[in-house]
Design a protein around this motif. Structure first.
Motif, short mmCIF file in Angstrom:
data_model
loop_
_atom_site.label_atom_id
_atom_site.label_comp_id
_atom_site.label_asym_id
_atom_site.label_seq_id
_atom_site.Cartn_x
_atom_site.Cartn_y
_atom_site.Cartn_z
N LEU C 373 0.84 -1.20 0.00
CA LEU C 373 0.00 0.00 0.00
C LEU C 373 0.88 1.25 0.00
O LEU C 373 0.60 2.24 -0.69
CB LEU C 373 -0.90 -0.02 1.24
CG LEU C 373 -2.32 0.50 1.07
CD1 LEU C 373 -3.01 -0.16 -0.12
CD2 LEU C 373 -3.13 0.25 2.32
N SER C 376 2.28 1.74 -3.40
CA SER C 376 1.29 2.35 -4.29
C SER C 376 1.22 3.85 -4.05
O SER C 376 1.10 4.65 -4.98
CB SER C 376 -0.05 1.66 -4.05
OG SER C 376 -1.11 2.53 -4.17
N GLY C 380 2.27 6.78 -6.84
CA GLY C 380 1.29 7.77 -7.27
C GLY C 380 1.55 9.16 -6.75
O GLY C 380 0.87 10.10 -7.13
N GLY C 432 -1.43 7.85 -17.34
CA GLY C 432 -2.42 7.76 -16.27
C GLY C 432 -3.00 6.36 -16.18
O GLY C 432 -3.20 5.82 -15.09
N LEU C 435 -0.49 4.17 -14.56
CA LEU C 435 -0.43 4.48 -13.13
C LEU C 435 -1.63 3.87 -12.40
O LEU C 435 -1.50 3.24 -11.36
CB LEU C 435 -0.42 6.00 -12.96
CG LEU C 435 -0.30 6.54 -11.56
CD1 LEU C 435 1.04 6.18 -10.98
CD2 LEU C 435 -0.49 8.05 -11.57
N PHE C 436 -2.81 4.06 -13.00
CA PHE C 436 -4.03 3.57 -12.36
C PHE C 436 -3.99 2.05 -12.24
O PHE C 436 -4.30 1.49 -11.18
CB PHE C 436 -5.25 4.01 -13.17
CG PHE C 436 -6.55 3.51 -12.62
CD1 PHE C 436 -7.02 3.97 -11.40
CD2 PHE C 436 -7.30 2.56 -13.30
CE1 PHE C 436 -8.21 3.51 -10.87
CE2 PHE C 436 -8.49 2.09 -12.78
CZ PHE C 436 -8.94 2.57 -11.57
N THR C 439 -1.34 0.94 -9.53
CA THR C 439 -1.77 1.16 -8.15
C THR C 439 -2.98 0.28 -7.82
O THR C 439 -3.09 -0.22 -6.71
CB THR C 439 -2.10 2.63 -7.89
OG1 THR C 439 -3.01 3.08 -8.88
CG2 THR C 439 -0.86 3.48 -7.93
N LEU C 440 -3.87 0.10 -8.80
CA LEU C 440 -5.03 -0.75 -8.56
C LEU C 440 -4.58 -2.17 -8.19
O LEU C 440 -5.08 -2.77 -7.23
CB LEU C 440 -5.91 -0.80 -9.81
CG LEU C 440 -7.23 -1.55 -9.67
CD1 LEU C 440 -8.18 -0.76 -8.79
CD2 LEU C 440 -7.86 -1.81 -11.02
N ASN C 443 -3.03 -2.12 -4.71
CA ASN C 443 -4.05 -1.94 -3.68
C ASN C 443 -4.85 -3.22 -3.48
O ASN C 443 -5.14 -3.62 -2.36
CB ASN C 443 -5.03 -0.83 -4.06
CG ASN C 443 -4.35 0.50 -4.18
OD1 ASN C 443 -3.26 0.68 -3.68
ND2 ASN C 443 -4.97 1.43 -4.87
N THR C 444 -5.23 -3.84 -4.61
CA THR C 444 -6.07 -5.03 -4.50
C THR C 444 -5.31 -6.14 -3.76
O THR C 444 -5.85 -6.74 -2.83
CB THR C 444 -6.46 -5.52 -5.91
OG1 THR C 444 -6.92 -4.39 -6.65
CG2 THR C 444 -7.55 -6.55 -5.83
#
Lengths: 430, 273, 458
Positions: C373, C376, C380, C432, C435-436, C439-440, C443-444
């Motif tokens: 986390l 991430s 970001g 983007g 990046l998304f 991080t997704l 996070n998951t």
């Protein structure tokens, strides 16, 4: 006593000193970690305060200005348009000339004029327009000093450097010494910093526009994220059916969004709010919308925690008295959880107030010299103002950056202080 | 106060029976324990004989577990806990300044109510203490020690193929025997057991009880139990605690057949507890 | 009538509807043998909602779509040959018309003048129609609500049903946000990948989007090999984690296992302050204080660090993440059962041995989740690197050199005034998207690990 135990005891005893040394070392790492973290924090705060405090003072220059009709080109009977076209800078020039009559040459004259901020002309103009009967007299004015002079007076320029390496000429040094001797230079509280918006001239630049912009953005964010966040949290905590695919989906999304980088929300704002819905760029409305989406997960998560803390007996009591579930939730549970909800909201708002990156995406980085009047006016916000100034080569802007950071941190401290008090109230409740 | 004596506060200042014996492994004198202001143990003196199993019984909250935790200074980990009096292990005061709790706990092992294996492999659970204290000098010795300890805890045959699987994956009874194995791996002199079978089913309990009797040949065992039958089955001596007071200590047989104190009798006849 | 005035009038109608509805329901229940189903105020709510809600919805939708509909209609006013122009030129033309219509000058170009006047007419018409439709809806709604005040109308149930659906809608915004993010980045990134292949983007070692805006360039586009960006991002994030994980973890361990209550009461809020400082402040500090410090240090050691070294940005980012790591680890360490600690102490382990050999291994899945986390977060993080890291792509792993990151490039590509559809701005969305997704994924995985870990000890 068993023999093996005796031997064991000896072995253990021999190693004890080493093990305790390790123990002490481990503790030391812990203390060191915390010390380093706190030392960094203190360095940061002290550094910002030391560099920012001078910006709360500003050097002013005292000049006697001859408000002569011929110099200004206006008379007491002139109309507004004529007043606006008056030659006020000539008045300042001649005033400086009387103080330093020996200055010769175009270049030197220009350097002389560089002592005073360009705002001085507006100051005289406004004075003359307010008091037309003063035309023809000589008045004493305190003008903003040019940023370089201000920095020098605060000790930011080393006069022992060779002339080419410093932003103040030798001649200007002589004049400044003369002005200091005549007590015509004075440091005063920097009201300009709080009453003006951004400017290209550091000595005229202030944070009012950015602060108002921040407040407007916060207003939009608050008005949207508080009701939406609370309703969503109440739904998920009190109404949502178990094992429902859609509800699971919502939960997963909230948890994920809480960890999505803020800049991605900026991309969303740019593509959807600006690109699709045609909301104008750079306005507090779109800033507020983006920050709403960003703070919603925080508010929903903290609100749910607050709702969870409400004892179940309150719900049962309400239902037993014949309240519907909606009445139970909104008449009993939500009011009981309100301090916790407000604490969470304030924390979310504090996050939003310090946020910069997504606002860069939606064009809130533009140079805005006016105070925004509404949520549809182009504006900037305090953290973005800090970002903009931080890039300036002028020392006076850097100083103001530090000061703006102090103001921003001041706001955050205030919000967190309120949150702490709220939490105290909350803890007493159950 | 004096004229309203109930049957429960009859002369609890003196411990009945035979608290003191010759050739004691542990001897506690005038032990008092406080949590902040609250007193949990009152003036308790008892001897624990070598290679004996001593059972401590009494109703919940009577202080038997607290007293047990004094014997290896586990109460040190609780900041608010204060201990007065004297506890001697082989005539050394375990609360003396020069006494080291680490060394003490290596000599006085402990098994807890709920099996608490570390989240490591079965092998590492057993090897943990030996590695900490540096009891073995090479891998072969360590392997040997692990095997022996598991063997003595009666667990080896069940887990010999799974030594590198996590200890938390075993059944409750196996976990408890794993905890016993890891305790005896460092070869302590005394083993303290705090209701070691209360979380287990009757079959697992029987296995542990057998194990205790087997272990008492080599170790001194102090067991806290809420089951009088268990105390009767495994222990040579039994101590009865009541509200922080040590009421009576005697041979297990005597305590259960001919208790001296009214409170002890009330408890073992099931009038309360 | 402006938007805000319309809204204010609608709110006035809302209040009016409430009072009228309540009064009426009291009157009805007095003059009726059969009592009303719900309390009077619920009939008030019902009338208020009927008079305000449909009108408000129409107003919002109309306002949101107004400008795009008018623009597309304006295009149809241009002569045929103008309409043949490319989409970009047409939108430029529409923008010009809009700007001209605001200036209100009389134009020489008769064609444009005609369109401007038609445009102005359209705007006027749309405005009048909007206000008209909204108020007609408001009054019709109020009438319907009024008619509903009858004994058999279950006003409370109707209102509560609406409240429930509103709550569902509010909760669903989270899903809509994710969909919005995915659509906005995927759509623009898709446009971008039409001109630049994915493999070139991911593995290309040369990044200079600036080339794209020079006119007359062969191929008309710059080079979009994002590999140096990814490497730079990872380098800075790695430095940050190298600082944050040991310091954060050790702080958490000390605070939860060793510190006295008094020390904890002092140190914990201090660490929390570190988390509350805006990133722009960290960025400024990194650029103005830490970076020069590192440069001077490096020079005195005979090295030649860049003035915007990856090290400076990484260190400051690391400090920023310390409280994040420490509060996550604190939660996770506290979740390790006390029984496990007791077991270790009873074996004669010291505190540090217990922590290192029992607690940390037991808490490892949770700690790894927390570190992911934090990673991430670092990947970001934008402002620190925008202010303290470099702008130019530099494929290196040397922490003393300047590197650029994905977020820095997104900001550089999207601030400033470019047209929306250039490869440059599209590239920002492609970054983007990357990046998304990264991080997704992090996070998951980390949320899953932490959840599994917690369930283990519950």
């Amino acid at each position: 006593m068993q023999k093996s135990a005796m031997i064991n005891n000896e072995i253990i005893r021999k190693r004890l000193a080493k093990r305790y040394a390790k123990e002490r070392r481990f503790r030391l790492y812990g203390v060191a970690s915390i010390t380093i973290s706190i030392a960094f924090l203190l360095t940061l705060l002290v550094n910002i305060s030391l560099n920012g405090l001078p910006a709360f003072q500003q050097t002013y220059i005292n000049l006697e200005v001859n408000l002569d009709e011929d110099i200004l080109g206006v008379t007491s009977s002139s109309n507004d348009k004529e007043f606006l076209q008056g030659n006020y800078s000539k008045a300042i020039k001649s005033s400086l000339k009387t103080l330093f009559p020996n200055v010769k040459g175009r270049k030197n004259n220009k350097a002389l004029k560089q002592l005073v901020s360009s705002s001085a002309t507006y100051q005289i103009r406004d004075f003359v327009m307010d008091n037309p009967n003063m035309i023809g007299t000589t008045q004493s004015f305190w003008f903003l000093a040019k940023d370089d002079i201000d920095v020098f007076i605060k000790g930011g320029i080393d006069r022992s450097l060779p002339e080419t390496d410093r932003r103040i000429k030798d001649l200007q040094l002589i004049w400044i010494d003369q002005l200091l001797f005549d007590q015509r230079l004075e440091k005063r509280f920097n009201f300009t910093f709080f009453t003006q918006s951004d400017s290209r001239e550091p000595e005229q630049a202030g944070i009012k526009g950015a602060v108002v912009g921040s407040l407007l953005v916060m207003l939009v964010t608050m008005l949207l994220s508080f009701p939406i966040g609370v309703l969503a949290a109440v739904y998920l905590e009190e109404f949502a059916p178990q094992n429902n695919k859609w509800v699971d989906m919502i939960e997963i999304n909230i948890n994920n969004l809480a960890a999505v980088p803020s800049i991605v929300f900026g991309l969303l704002g740019l593509a959807v709010f600006i690109g699709l819905f045609g909301v104008p760029r750079s306005v507090p409305l779109v800033g507020g919308l983006v920050l709403t989406l960003m703070t919603l997960p925080t508010i929903i998560i903290t609100t749910r925690a607050a709702l969870k803390a409400v004892p179940y007996s309150i719900r049962e009591a309400a239902l037993a008295l014949g309240a519907s579930r909606v009445q139970m939730a909104f008449h009993h549970v939500v009011p009981a959880a309100m301090p916790g909800i407000l604490t969470g909201t304030i924390i979310g708002m504090a996050q939003a107030l310090g946020e910069t990156a997504p606002l860069l995406m939606i064009g809130m980085v533009a140079f805005v010299a006016n105070v925004p009047q509404g949520i549809a006016d182009p504006s900037t916000v305090l953290p973005v103002q800090i970002y903009l100034w931080s890039d300036s080569p002028e020392r006076a802007f850097i100083e103001r950056t530090y000061a703006a950071i102090m103001v921003l941190i001041g706001f955050l401290v205030m919000m967190n202080f309120i949150a702490v008090i709220m939490r105290r109230i909350f803890e007493k409740k159950f | 106060m004096m004229n309203k004596r109930s049957e429960f506060d009859v002369e609890i200042n003196d411990t009945k029976g035979t608290p003191f014996i010759d050739n004691a492994k542990i001897s506690a004198r005038n032990v008092e324990v406080f949590y902040e202001k609250k007193q949990a143990i009152f003036n308790t003196s008892i001897d624990i004989g070598k290679n004996q199993i001593v059972a401590m019984i009494g109703p919940s909250g009577c202080g038997k577990s607290t007293f047990l935790r004094c014997l290896n200074r586990m109460n040190d980990t609780i900041q608010s806990c204060q201990i007065r009096g004297e506890i001697k292990l082989d005539n050394e005061d375990i609360y003396a300044r020069q006494q080291d709790p680490v060394l003490l706990r290596a000599r006085v092992g402990m098994v807890f109510q709920k099996p608490n294996p570390f989240s490591k492999s079965i092998y590492d659970n057993v090897a943990y203490g030996a590695k900490l204290h540096g009891l073995t000098s090479n891998q072969v010795e360590l392997d040997d020690l692990v095997e022996k300890s598991l063997m003595r805890a009666g667990l080896f045959n069940e887990v010999k193929d799974d030594l590198h699987k996590p200890g938390t994956g075993l059944s409750g009874g196996q976990q408890q025997r794993l905890c016993i194995a890891r305790t005896i791996a460092i070869d302590p002199e005394v083993i303290l057991m705090d209701e070691p079978t209360s979380a287990l089913d009757p079959i697992a309990t029987a296995v542990i009880e057998e194990l205790m009797i087997e272990l008492s040949k080599k170790y001194t065992i102090v067991i806290v139990t809420h089951s009088m039958q268990q105390a009767a089955r495994v222990s040579q001596r039994t101590a009865y605690f009541h509200m922080g007071h040590l009421i009576e200590v005697n041979d297990t047989n005597t305590v259960f057949t001919n208790p001296e104190h009214q409170l002890t009798e009330n408890y073992i006849t099931g009038r309360f507890g | 009538m402006s938007f805000s005035v319309t809204v204010i009038v609608l709110f006035a109608l809302l209040l009016l509807g409430y009072f009228v509805g309540r009064k009426r329901s009291i009157y009805v229940s007095k003059n009726n043998t059969k009592p009303l189903h719900s309390l009077p105020q619920y009939y008030g709510y019902l009338v208020a909602l009927w008079s305000c809600l449909p009108a408000l919805l129409v107003l919002l939708v109309w306002t949101a779509l107004n400008s795009s509909v008018i623009s597309s209609m304006t295009i149809s006013y241009f002569p045929e040959q103008v309409q043949q122009l490319s989409k970009d030129d047409l939108s430029l033309l529409v923008n010009e018309i809009i700007n001209l219509s605001e200036s209100k000058e009389v134009l020489q170009d008769s064609m444009k003048q005609a369109v401007v006047s038609k445009y102005l007419h359209l705007v006027e018409l749309s405005q009048q129609l909007k206000v008209g439709v909204v108020f007609i809806l408001a009054f019709v709604g109020m009438f319907i609500g009024f008619r509903l005040i009858k004994p058999h109308t279950r006003a409370r149930n109707l209102v509560e049903k609406l409240v429930r659906w509103t709550m569902v809608a509010c909760a669903s915004i989270a899903v809509l946000t994710t969909i919005g993010i995915v659509f906005s980045v995927v759509f623009e990134a898709h446009q971008f990948f039409k001109s630049v292949s994915i493999s070139e983007f991911v593995f290309g070692a040369h990044w200079s989007p600036q080339g794209a805006i020079r006119e007359g360039q062969v191929g008309g586009s710059g080079s979009f090999g994002a590999l140096p960006l990814f490497v730079g991002t990872l380098l800075i994030s790695f430095i940050a984690l190298l600082i944050a994980v040991p310091l954060g973890l050790m702080s958490a361990i000390y605070l939860s296992e060793y510190a006295t209550d008094k020390f904890r009461a002092f140190a914990k809020p201090m660490l929390e302050i570190l988390a509350g400082i805006p990133t722009v402040v960290y960025g400024f500090f990194a650029a103005l204080t830490v970076a020069p410090f590192i440069r001077d240090m490096g020079e005195s050691l005979g090295l030649q660090p860049a003035s915007e070294s990856a090290l400076a940005a990484g260190i400051v980012m690391g400090v920023m993440i310390i409280p994040f790591v420490s509060s996550l680890s604190d939660d996770i360490i506290c979740a390790v059962p006390q029984a496990m600690r007791d077991g270790s102490y009873a074996m004669g382990a010291t505190k540090s041995e217990t922590i290192r050999q029992v607690i940390i291994p037991a808490a490892l899945p949770g700690i790894v989740g927390g570190v992911l986390l934090a990673a991430s977060r670092a990947i970001g993080e934008t402002m620190i690197v925008v202010m303290a890291a470099g702008l130019f792509a530099n494929l290196t792993l040397n922490p003393l050199q300047a590197v650029t990151t994905v977020t820095v490039q997104i900001v550089t590509l999207l601030t400033g005034d470019q047209e929306f559809d250039s490869p440059k701005t599209l590239a920002a969305f492609a970054l983007g998207l990357g990046l998304f997704l990264t991080t997704l994924l992090l996070n998951t995985i980390s949320l899953y690990m932490v959840r599994k870990y917690r369930e283990q000890y519950e």
